[in-house]
Design a protein around this motif. Structure first.
Motif, PDB file in Angstrom:
ATOM      1  N   PHE A  82       4.574   4.303  -3.266  1.00 35.44           N
ATOM      2  CA  PHE A  82       5.880   4.946  -3.140  1.00 35.44           C
ATOM      3  C   PHE A  82       5.902   5.931  -1.979  1.00 35.44           C
ATOM      4  O   PHE A  82       4.911   6.637  -1.744  1.00 35.44           O
ATOM      5  N   GLU A 105       5.581  -0.233  -3.237  1.00 41.65           N
ATOM      6  CA  GLU A 105       4.435   0.653  -3.470  1.00 41.65           C
ATOM      7  C   GLU A 105       3.418   0.488  -2.345  1.00 41.65           C
ATOM      8  O   GLU A 105       3.290  -0.608  -1.802  1.00 41.65           O
ATOM      9  N   SER A 163       5.130   8.957  -8.777  1.00 45.49           N
ATOM     10  CA  SER A 163       5.393   9.479  -7.425  1.00 45.49           C
ATOM     11  C   SER A 163       5.885  10.922  -7.555  1.00 45.49           C
ATOM     12  O   SER A 163       6.100  11.419  -8.649  1.00 45.49           O
TER      13      SER A 163
END
Ligand code: NOJ
Ligand code: CA
Length: 556
Positions: free
Chosen positions: A232, A230, A154
């Protein structure tokens, strides 16, 4: 081991001792060195118990002394239930604890639950283990993005390093994954949804409580729970530690789930007599502080507002009233603090023109603008008496009782702080407030030890040494000693009343028993009200209180 305090202690039996306590923070590596290796240690602290007693404090809080490679000054812990061999042994710790208790001084230790160090046995095990294994689940390992997982999972930014993800190969891992760290890569974040992690910290709290430790300072207390769902969520710029304004639903920091952890800790604290106490380091929106300070969770939470409040009457009054209102709402007690090991020393802030951008000034090694050391120390003393008069607990940082300033000219080669090393040329870091204390006017490392100091001490430390200040009744040290001893006798109900003054630069409040406190921040010399003067941070001039002065007086 017994779950009640050993009888040898000179501690009070008051279960509410923490509500209006004076707590002195020791940064162990920089306090006193007993064996001449340049690093402060546990025996060094023990040798200075008479000094700590002379301060009339109620407790000390020790920053981490656990085994650590010092990637972040000890906030990278290898083993939570041990003493760093560089600092001593568990037997040394027990001796220190017994010595402090005998003198009526309680002890807080620092708990660092958001992350361990990369040298913790669990992280070493995780690095050697396969993706998806039990060992990896204690931390936050994820596959990377990109065709071959070559990109971090991320866009999250870390407090120290650019990304909060580091590829495991950095530490020799072969699973091709990335791990999460909100601070340095040497500080991998725990997965707080993992029951083994939760249980291990309960064990650590019991371990130190059984030894007789009275309280815990909880590092990054708002950081443990994270939104790891997720895909994210995005956080491409560092939103500050607190993610303020997220009302418990941020990605990281101050999420509602964190309180379940502290409710479980509270059950441990309450198994002891007196119950163990805790104070949260939580950089959160003030409205959220009560959630950490609740007696169902940690009980107390640092209120950092005075660290950034300018030394000015209006700002001080507003900050004070807000904090008191908040504490009353929650039935907790206020916490006041002007300095700690992460902040530029407050004497320095108060001796600089408030318009100076302090980060740039630090980067110029303190040369871009003049520092008025004398008025900085004077204002700092006035601020200290102001907050020591208030209801609640005060957390002080070692060296502030000497009026010490920030050391601004540490050569680059000596700098230890990751905040500097990872943010080169942007942030000078925090070493300047962590320089070993000056005990004597002369001698090797000004009496810190016999073998030098792990951070270089400036020449001007001589005049701020304990030896020099002890001989001077008007020194910061003498005033701290008198103030702290008086404060114990004067302590009163946890409320204040404001009194009108004829100058907007002067604040005057009193406690219900007749203890008054008046501060002239930046005003003209102000006539001393009627009453019996108990203590003044600077001498009165022709019966007037000059700018940068606080006076305590007694008036029924
Ligand atoms: C807060 C501590 O006070 C600071 O010194 C440390 O760098 C971070 N938490 C990370 O543990
Ligand atoms: Ca040592």
């Amino acid at each position: 081991m017994s779950k009640t305090l050993k009888k040898t202690s000179g501690l009070s039996t008051d279960k509410n001792w923490w509500r209006q306590a004076a707590i002195y923070q020791i940064y162990p590596r920089s306090f006193a060195d007993s064996n001449g290796d340049g690093i402060g240690d546990i025996k060094g602290i023990t040798s200075r118990i008479p000094y700590l007693k002379s301060l009339a404090i109620d407790a000390v809080w020790l920053s981490p002394f656990y085994p650590s490679a010092l990637a972040d000054g000890g906030y990278d812990v290898d083993d939570y239930r041990n003493v760093d061999p560089k600092l001593g042994t568990l037997a040394d710790f027990d001796e220190m604890l017994a010595g402090l208790h005998k003198e009526g001084i309680r002890v807080f230790v620092d708990i660092v639950p958001n992350h361990s160090s990369n040298l913790h046995e669990w992280f070493k095990e995780a690095i050697d283990a396969k993706p998806g294994s039990k060992a990896r689940d204690r931390y936050v390992f994820r596959d990377g993005k990109g065709v071959n997982g070559e990109l971090p999972p991320s866009d999250w930014v870390s407090h120290f390093a650019p990304s909060s993800w580091t590829h495991e190969s950095t530490f020799g891992g072969k699973g091709g994954q990335w791990f999460l760290h909100w601070f340095a890569p040497e500080q991998p974040d725990f997965n707080w949804e993992n029951r083994e992690v939760q249980k291990d910290f309960l064990k650590t709290l019991k371990f130190w409580s059984d030894r007789g430790v009275d309280g815990f300072r909880i590092d990054v207390a708002h950081g443990l729970a994270k939104d790891l769902s997720e895909p994210f969520r995005s956080m491409p710029v560092h939103e500050g530690l607190e993610q303020r304004g997220n009302k418990g639903k941020g990605i990281w920091g101050d999420r509602n789930e964190v309180f379940a952890i502290y409710k479980e800790w509270r059950k441990v604290f309450n198994q002891y007599d007196p119950p163990r106490v805790a104070v949260a380091e939580a950089y959160v929106h003030p409205e959220r502080l009560p959630l950490y300070a609740s007696t169902k969770t940690l009980g107390q939470c640092f209120d950092f507002r005075f660290i950034e409040t300018p030394f000015e009457a209006g700002a001080y009054k507003a900050a004070t009233q807000e904090a008191i209102d908040l504490a009353q709402k929650n039935k907790s007690s206020c916490t006041w603090t002007l300095s700690n090991h992460d902040q530029i020393r407050h004497a320095t802030k108060m001796g600089l023109n408030p318009a100076v951008e302090r980060r740039d000034w630090m980067l110029s090694n303190g040369t871009s603008h003049p520092l008025d050391m004398k008025s900085g120390t004077q204002n700092a003393l006035a601020a200290t008496l102001y907050i020591l008069g208030l209801p609640g607990s005060t957390y002080m940082y070692q060296g502030e009782e000497l009026g010490l300033h920030e050391v601004t000219d540490i050569p680059e080669k000596d700098i230890q702080d990751p905040q500097y090393l990872r943010n080169l040329k942007v942030d000078k870091g925090r070493d300047g407030c962590r320089v070993p204390l000056p005990w004597t006017k002369t001698g090797s490392s000004f009496g810190f030890g016999t073998g030098g100091a792990h951070l270089p001490q400036p020449k001007w430390f001589a005049d701020y040494s304990v030896e020099v200040e002890e001989k001077d009744p008007s020194s910061p040290l003498s005033i701290y000693r008198t103030a702290l001893a008086l404060r114990k006798e004067l302590q009163s109900k946890e409320v204040i009343k404001w009194h009108k003054t004829k100058d907007i630069s002067v604040l005057h409040y009193s406690r219900p028993n007749g203890w008054h406190c008046i501060t002239n921040f930046r005003g003209h010399a102000y006539p001393m009200p009627k009453g019996e003067i108990l203590l003044a941070s600077s001498p009165l001039v022709n019966g007037r209180i000059t700018a940068g002065t606080t006076v305590w007086f007694w008036k029924k």
